[in-house]
Design an enzyme around this catalytic site. Structure first.
Site, PDB file in Angstrom:
ATOM      1  N   CYS A  86       8.606   0.306  -8.955  1.00 45.84           N
ATOM      2  CA  CYS A  86      10.065   0.223  -9.007  1.00 45.84           C
ATOM      3  C   CYS A  86      10.542  -0.045 -10.435  1.00 45.84           C
ATOM      4  O   CYS A  86      11.550   0.522 -10.873  1.00 45.84           O
ATOM      5  CB  CYS A  86      10.566  -0.838  -8.049  1.00 45.84           C
ATOM      6  SG  CYS A  86      10.272  -0.409  -6.309  1.00 45.84           S
ATOM      7  N   CYS A 131       8.423  -4.344  -8.217  1.00 44.83           N
ATOM      8  CA  CYS A 131       7.004  -4.077  -8.445  1.00 44.83           C
ATOM      9  C   CYS A 131       6.855  -3.104  -9.619  1.00 44.83           C
ATOM     10  O   CYS A 131       7.848  -2.559 -10.111  1.00 44.83           O
ATOM     11  CB  CYS A 131       6.383  -3.491  -7.171  1.00 44.83           C
ATOM     12  SG  CYS A 131       6.870  -1.780  -6.847  1.00 44.83           S
ATOM     13  N   HIS A 145      10.482   1.535  -1.088  1.00 50.40           N
ATOM     14  CA  HIS A 145      10.928   0.190  -1.421  1.00 50.40           C
ATOM     15  C   HIS A 145      12.446   0.203  -1.558  1.00 50.40           C
ATOM     16  O   HIS A 145      13.049   1.242  -1.849  1.00 50.40           O
ATOM     17  CB  HIS A 145      10.311  -0.272  -2.737  1.00 50.40           C
ATOM     18  CG  HIS A 145       8.843  -0.516  -2.661  1.00 50.40           C
ATOM     19  ND1 HIS A 145       8.161  -1.179  -3.657  1.00 50.40           N
ATOM     20  CD2 HIS A 145       7.913  -0.190  -1.724  1.00 50.40           C
ATOM     21  CE1 HIS A 145       6.876  -1.254  -3.332  1.00 50.40           C
ATOM     22  NE2 HIS A 145       6.704  -0.656  -2.159  1.00 50.40           N
ATOM     23  N   GLU A 149      14.435  -0.798  -3.881  1.00 55.40           N
ATOM     24  CA  GLU A 149      14.912  -0.306  -5.177  1.00 55.40           C
ATOM     25  C   GLU A 149      14.800   1.220  -5.275  1.00 55.40           C
ATOM     26  O   GLU A 149      15.719   1.882  -5.755  1.00 55.40           O
ATOM     27  CB  GLU A 149      14.111  -0.940  -6.325  1.00 55.40           C
ATOM     28  CG  GLU A 149      14.222  -2.447  -6.400  1.00 55.40           C
ATOM     29  CD  GLU A 149      13.145  -3.184  -5.604  1.00 55.40           C
ATOM     30  OE1 GLU A 149      12.944  -4.374  -5.884  1.00 55.40           O
ATOM     31  OE2 GLU A 149      12.516  -2.585  -4.710  1.00 55.40           O
TER      32      GLU A 149
END
Length: 143
Positions: free
Chosen positions: A80, A77, A47, A49
């Site tokens: 993260c 999420c 992801h 992040e």
């Protein structure tokens, strides 16, 4: 946020979910910028992040990023959010909420959980309409 949005647009062109993230150091200098790379890397943890956190931790050779800010186009999420807490990032800024899969102020609310080791300051809604529209357009084109 504009740099994070640019990253989201790069992700979209690569057929990745258009999410971008930027990491800013305590002096206000942008240190890392990335986008989702899940498909490209065949890695469900790639992801935006996670990418910027990994890159900066490697660069400074430290697993902690106190005083840093993370700016993302979408609410992080749970994975993260947990990584942000573990890295001790001081502030989160995100564009649009994720009522389905968010982990900060939606869903499991990782950072406000009593077992969270670190609770960064949270700012939401920065460029909300633009961030939301990028995602809506992306998913609409796939249905």
């Amino acid at each position: 946020m504009h740099l994070a949005i640019e990253q989201a647009r790069i992700a979209e062109k690569l057929n990745e979910v258009p999410i971008g993230s930027v990491l800013v150091d305590p002096m206000g200098i942008v240190k890392q910028a990335s986008h989702n790379m899940v498909k490209k890397n065949c890695d469900p943890t790639a992801h935006a992040e996670m990418n910027v956190i990994r890159m900066e931790c490697q660069e400074i050779q430290n697993e902690r990023l106190p005083g840093y800010q993370i700016i993302s186009t979408l609410e992080p999420c749970p994975m993260c959010a947990s990584a942000i807490s573990q890295a001790r990032i001081s502030q989160i800024h995100y564009g649009t909420s994720d009522s389905k899969s968010g982990g900060v102020e939606s869903g499991p609310k990782i950072l406000s959980h009593s077992q969270s080791h670190h609770k960064p300051k949270i700012t939401r809604g920065t460029e909300k309409a633009l961030c939301s529209e990028l995602l809506k357009k992306f998913f609409k084109s796939r249905r």
